[in-house]
Design a protein around this motif. Structure first.
Motif, PDB file in Angstrom:
ATOM      1  N   MET A   1      14.575  19.433  34.996  1.00 35.33           N
ATOM      2  CA  MET A   1      15.201  18.210  35.390  1.00 35.33           C
ATOM      3  C   MET A   1      14.561  16.683  35.288  1.00 35.33           C
ATOM      4  N   GLN A   2      13.146  16.928  35.686  1.00 31.74           N
ATOM      5  CA  GLN A   2      12.252  15.549  35.469  1.00 31.74           C
ATOM      6  C   GLN A   2      12.337  15.082  34.248  1.00 31.74           C
ATOM      7  N   ILE A   3      12.393  16.196  33.514  1.00 34.83           N
ATOM      8  CA  ILE A   3      12.299  15.737  31.924  1.00 34.83           C
ATOM      9  C   ILE A   3      13.293  15.046  31.135  1.00 34.83           C
ATOM     10  N   LYS A   4      14.554  15.763  31.772  1.00 31.15           N
ATOM     11  CA  LYS A   4      15.955  15.011  31.513  1.00 31.15           C
ATOM     12  C   LYS A   4      16.057  13.735  32.027  1.00 31.15           C
ATOM     13  N   GLN A   5      15.506  13.694  33.240  1.00 28.54           N
ATOM     14  CA  GLN A   5      15.538  12.350  34.075  1.00 28.54           C
ATOM     15  C   GLN A   5      14.500  11.214  33.394  1.00 28.54           C
ATOM     16  N   ILE A   6      13.435  11.753  32.856  1.00 29.69           N
ATOM     17  CA  ILE A   6      12.557  10.798  32.244  1.00 29.69           C
ATOM     18  C   ILE A   6      13.225  10.052  30.869  1.00 29.69           C
ATOM     19  N   ASP A   7      13.951  11.223  30.387  1.00 26.91           N
ATOM     20  CA  ASP A   7      14.763  10.660  29.075  1.00 26.91           C
ATOM     21  C   ASP A   7      15.573   9.389  29.635  1.00 26.91           C
ATOM     22  N   LEU A   8      16.384   9.390  30.600  1.00 23.33           N
ATOM     23  CA  LEU A   8      17.025   8.548  31.139  1.00 23.33           C
ATOM     24  C   LEU A   8      16.386   7.168  31.376  1.00 23.33           C
ATOM     25  N   LYS A   9      15.208   7.393  32.052  1.00 26.97           N
ATOM     26  CA  LYS A   9      13.980   6.487  32.344  1.00 26.97           C
ATOM     27  C   LYS A   9      13.781   5.714  31.259  1.00 26.97           C
ATOM     28  N   ILE A  10      13.445   6.353  30.060  1.00 28.28           N
ATOM     29  CA  ILE A  10      12.992   5.750  28.799  1.00 28.28           C
ATOM     30  C   ILE A  10      14.041   4.930  28.368  1.00 28.28           C
ATOM     31  N   GLU A  11      15.204   5.447  28.333  1.00 27.39           N
ATOM     32  CA  GLU A  11      16.408   4.725  27.923  1.00 27.39           C
ATOM     33  C   GLU A  11      16.665   3.391  28.594  1.00 27.39           C
ATOM     34  N   ARG A  12      16.515   3.601  29.958  1.00 29.42           N
ATOM     35  CA  ARG A  12      16.485   2.393  30.735  1.00 29.42           C
ATOM     36  C   ARG A  12      15.374   1.371  30.725  1.00 29.42           C
ATOM     37  N   GLN A  13      14.066   2.046  30.311  1.00 31.18           N
ATOM     38  CA  GLN A  13      13.161   1.057  30.224  1.00 31.18           C
ATOM     39  C   GLN A  13      13.142   0.550  28.862  1.00 31.18           C
ATOM     40  N   ASN A  14      13.614   0.916  27.781  1.00 30.76           N
ATOM     41  CA  ASN A  14      13.758   0.163  26.815  1.00 30.76           C
ATOM     42  C   ASN A  14      14.787  -0.958  26.516  1.00 30.76           C
ATOM     43  N   LEU A  15      15.840  -0.689  27.532  1.00 28.92           N
ATOM     44  CA  LEU A  15      16.772  -1.781  27.886  1.00 28.92           C
ATOM     45  C   LEU A  15      16.169  -3.103  28.635  1.00 28.92           C
ATOM     46  N   GLN A  16      15.251  -2.455  29.667  1.00 30.02           N
ATOM     47  CA  GLN A  16      14.532  -3.597  30.356  1.00 30.02           C
ATOM     48  C   GLN A  16      13.677  -4.467  29.472  1.00 30.02           C
ATOM     49  N   ILE A  17      13.090  -3.645  28.444  1.00 25.69           N
ATOM     50  CA  ILE A  17      11.983  -4.298  27.568  1.00 25.69           C
ATOM     51  C   ILE A  17      12.943  -5.221  26.762  1.00 25.69           C
ATOM     52  N   LYS A  18      14.065  -4.924  26.354  1.00 22.67           N
ATOM     53  CA  LYS A  18      14.953  -5.945  25.591  1.00 22.67           C
ATOM     54  C   LYS A  18      15.340  -7.107  26.378  1.00 22.67           C
ATOM     55  N   ASN A  19      15.575  -6.956  27.562  1.00 23.33           N
ATOM     56  CA  ASN A  19      15.754  -8.101  28.506  1.00 23.33           C
ATOM     57  C   ASN A  19      14.532  -8.952  28.665  1.00 23.33           C
ATOM     58  N   ALA A  20      13.457  -8.252  28.949  1.00 17.36           N
ATOM     59  CA  ALA A  20      12.355  -8.889  28.941  1.00 17.36           C
ATOM     60  C   ALA A  20      12.176  -9.894  27.816  1.00 17.36           C
ATOM     61  N   GLU A  21      12.300  -9.135  26.346  1.00 16.73           N
ATOM     62  CA  GLU A  21      12.095 -10.029  25.257  1.00 16.73           C
ATOM     63  C   GLU A  21      13.052 -11.191  25.068  1.00 16.73           C
ATOM     64  N   ILE A  22      14.221 -10.735  25.680  1.00 17.75           N
ATOM     65  CA  ILE A  22      15.329 -11.833  25.569  1.00 17.75           C
ATOM     66  C   ILE A  22      14.918 -13.065  26.590  1.00 17.75           C
ATOM     67  N   ALA A  23      14.381 -12.767  27.784  1.00 18.73           N
ATOM     68  CA  ALA A  23      14.017 -13.831  28.652  1.00 18.73           C
ATOM     69  C   ALA A  23      12.840 -14.522  27.938  1.00 18.73           C
ATOM     70  N   LEU A  24      11.867 -13.751  27.379  1.00 17.24           N
ATOM     71  CA  LEU A  24      10.753 -14.408  26.767  1.00 17.24           C
ATOM     72  C   LEU A  24      11.060 -15.467  25.631  1.00 17.24           C
ATOM     73  N   GLU A  25      12.100 -15.155  24.760  1.00 17.43           N
ATOM     74  CA  GLU A  25      12.581 -16.047  23.804  1.00 17.43           C
ATOM     75  C   GLU A  25      13.272 -17.281  24.301  1.00 17.43           C
ATOM     76  N   GLN A  26      13.784 -16.748  25.491  1.00 14.40           N
ATOM     77  CA  GLN A  26      14.655 -18.119  26.435  1.00 14.40           C
ATOM     78  C   GLN A  26      13.723 -19.050  26.661  1.00 14.40           C
ATOM     79  N   LYS A  27      12.772 -18.609  27.402  1.00  3.29           N
ATOM     80  CA  LYS A  27      11.414 -19.458  27.774  1.00  3.29           C
ATOM     81  C   LYS A  27      10.624 -20.071  26.696  1.00  3.29           C
ATOM     82  N   LYS A  28      10.725 -19.337  25.428  1.00  6.31           N
ATOM     83  CA  LYS A  28      10.018 -19.933  24.545  1.00  6.31           C
ATOM     84  C   LYS A  28      10.821 -21.238  23.895  1.00  6.31           C
ATOM     85  N   GLU A  29      12.089 -21.087  23.646  1.00  2.00           N
ATOM     86  CA  GLU A  29      12.925 -22.336  23.619  1.00  2.00           C
ATOM     87  C   GLU A  29      12.972 -23.423  24.649  1.00  2.00           C
ATOM     88  N   GLN A  30      12.881 -23.005  25.725  1.00  4.66           N
ATOM     89  CA  GLN A  30      13.048 -24.023  26.944  1.00  4.66           C
ATOM     90  C   GLN A  30      11.708 -24.871  26.720  1.00  4.66           C
TER      91      GLN A  30
END
Length: 413
Positions: A140-169
């Motif tokens: 169960m924890q392995i299956k849950q970690i797969d979801l957490k990895i998917e979630r973390q990748n989305l958070q990384i994308k958001n962090a990269e978007i936020a970084l790009e926005q800060k660069k432009e600003q």
């Protein structure tokens, strides 16, 4: 409301593979064949030990055989004549002493052996269910970690978007460098967190493969249903083991008492002896004898009272232990239900968040089409919308892990 309930169900089922059955047999199928065989051999050993203890009141026959060769030289005083004799001796015997009455001790001894075998099997059941629980929990924890990895990748994308926005600003002179530096740090933190999650996954995979023959990628986790407290306690193998211990200690108390009461034994024996003369005056002589009788006895031991008292106290203690165990298990059940209630609240909150993000995403798409919002804004909200859906699935597995705590001790006859 019906649409919302359907949405909850779909969120819980999507991207998570569940096994349909909740039976003990299906849960035990998660452990490896080699470990299953070890438990099977332990059950067989328990049966053999119980049978041995049950029949221990039957006395064995004692058989013996002896053979000896003898040689003797003798010389009379005052003469030179010498005599020489040589002969063989053989003897065989069989004896048996069997207790036929022991003030109830034989009956209680048989019942004690049966109760001991039952207690031993239940002890193995408890150990086995602990291993089953650990195996399924890891999966169960392995299956849950797969979801957490998917979630973390989305958070990384958001962090990269936020970084790009800060660069432009920053380049446009709207922000100083400290804001850009913080955005870089935030991005690095979520990436490092992903590495930690992936490391933990590999550790769990290693543990699972040591316990199960299943391929974790293909294995479906069981869907466990809620148990009411009465059902949980009435089919609890830990309580059944404690109840069996009470029964075992009760019979042992009676066996101990009977040990110091009068007993009657039947005795019988047969002996055969033979001498074969090789040098001498006779060729062969044989002798046979037999005996039988009855013995009545009663032991007088200074430790009689203490021995009986000790076994009685152990019996009384086991009765107190089970009441304490019932209270402990009841508290565990209540705690699990409280945890599940909190998880249900979190699941509901994730649904509400998803609904909010969905509305914001639709409005942002319209504003982006009108030129008021950037593509970054759309991507950020889309990722947040997906994160909320993943959160729901993570909480659902958390709920199954809580229920697994109960199913570890739950086994229907």
């Amino acid at each position: 409301m019906k649409v919302l309930n359907l949405w909850i169900t779909l969120l819980a089922l999507s991207s998570i593979s569940y096994a349909d059955e909740n039976s003990s047999e299906s849960l035990e199928g998660y452990i490896s064949d080699s470990k299953q065989k070890q438990f099977d051999y332990t059950y067989e050993k328990n049966e053999a030990e119980s049978s041995k203890l049950r029949d221990s009141w039957i006395s064995p026959f004692s058989l013996s055989y002896t053979f000896s060769k003898n040689k003797q030289d003798s010389e009379a005083i005052g003469t030179t004549a010498a005599k020489e004799s040589e002969w063989d001796q053989e003897s065989a015997s069989i004896s048996w002493s069997q207790t036929v009455f022991q003030s109830g001790g034989i009956y209680y001894g048989i019942k004690y052996a049966e109760a001991s075998g039952k207690y031993a099997d239940l002890s193995v059941d408890v150990t086995k269910r602990k291993l089953v629980k650990d195996t399924i929990s890891i999966l169960m924890q392995i299956k849950q970690i797969d979801l957490k990895i998917e979630r973390q990748n989305l958070q990384i994308k958001n962090a990269e978007i936020a970084l790009e926005q800060k660069k432009e600003q920053y380049l446009n002179g709207q922000l100083d460098s400290s804001f850009l530096d913080n955005a870089i740090i935030d991005r690095n933190l979520v990436i490092q967190a992903l590495y930690d999650i992936e490391t933990n996954k590999e550790r769990l995979i290693s543990k699972f493969e040591a316990l199960s023959d299943m391929d974790y990628k293909q294995a479906a986790i069981p869907r466990l249903d809620l148990l009411d407290k009465k059902n949980f306690l009435s089919n609890n193998i830990v309580l059944k083991m404690n109840e069996s211990e009470i029964e075992k200690n009760n019979y042992f108390k009676d066996v101990t008492t009977a040990k110091y009461l009068p007993k009657i034994s039947f005795n019988a024996g047969y002996t055969w002896q033979a001498e074969t003369k090789i040098l001498g005056s006779f060729d062969k002589a044989e002798n046979t004898s037999y005996n039988y009788g009855v013995t009545a006895s009663i032991p007088l031991d200074i430790n009689t009272f203490d021995d009986i008292s000790s076994s009685r106290i152990e019996y009384l203690k086991s009765k107190v232990v089970i009441e304490d165990k019932k209270r402990e298990l009841s508290a565990i059940y209540d705690q699990v239900m409280q945890n599940i209630d909190n998880l249900e609240k979190k699941k509901q909150l994730s649904i509400e968040n998803k609904d909010i993000y969905e509305k914001l995403l639709d409005e942002t798409k319209e504003l982006f089409a009108a030129g008021y919002k950037t593509e970054y804004d759309v991507d950020l909200l889309r990722n947040s919308y997906e994160i909320a859906g993943i959160d729901f699935k993570i909480y659902e597995i958390d709920k199954q892990l809580e229920l697994l705590t109960l199913y570890e001790m739950y086994k229907k006859d």
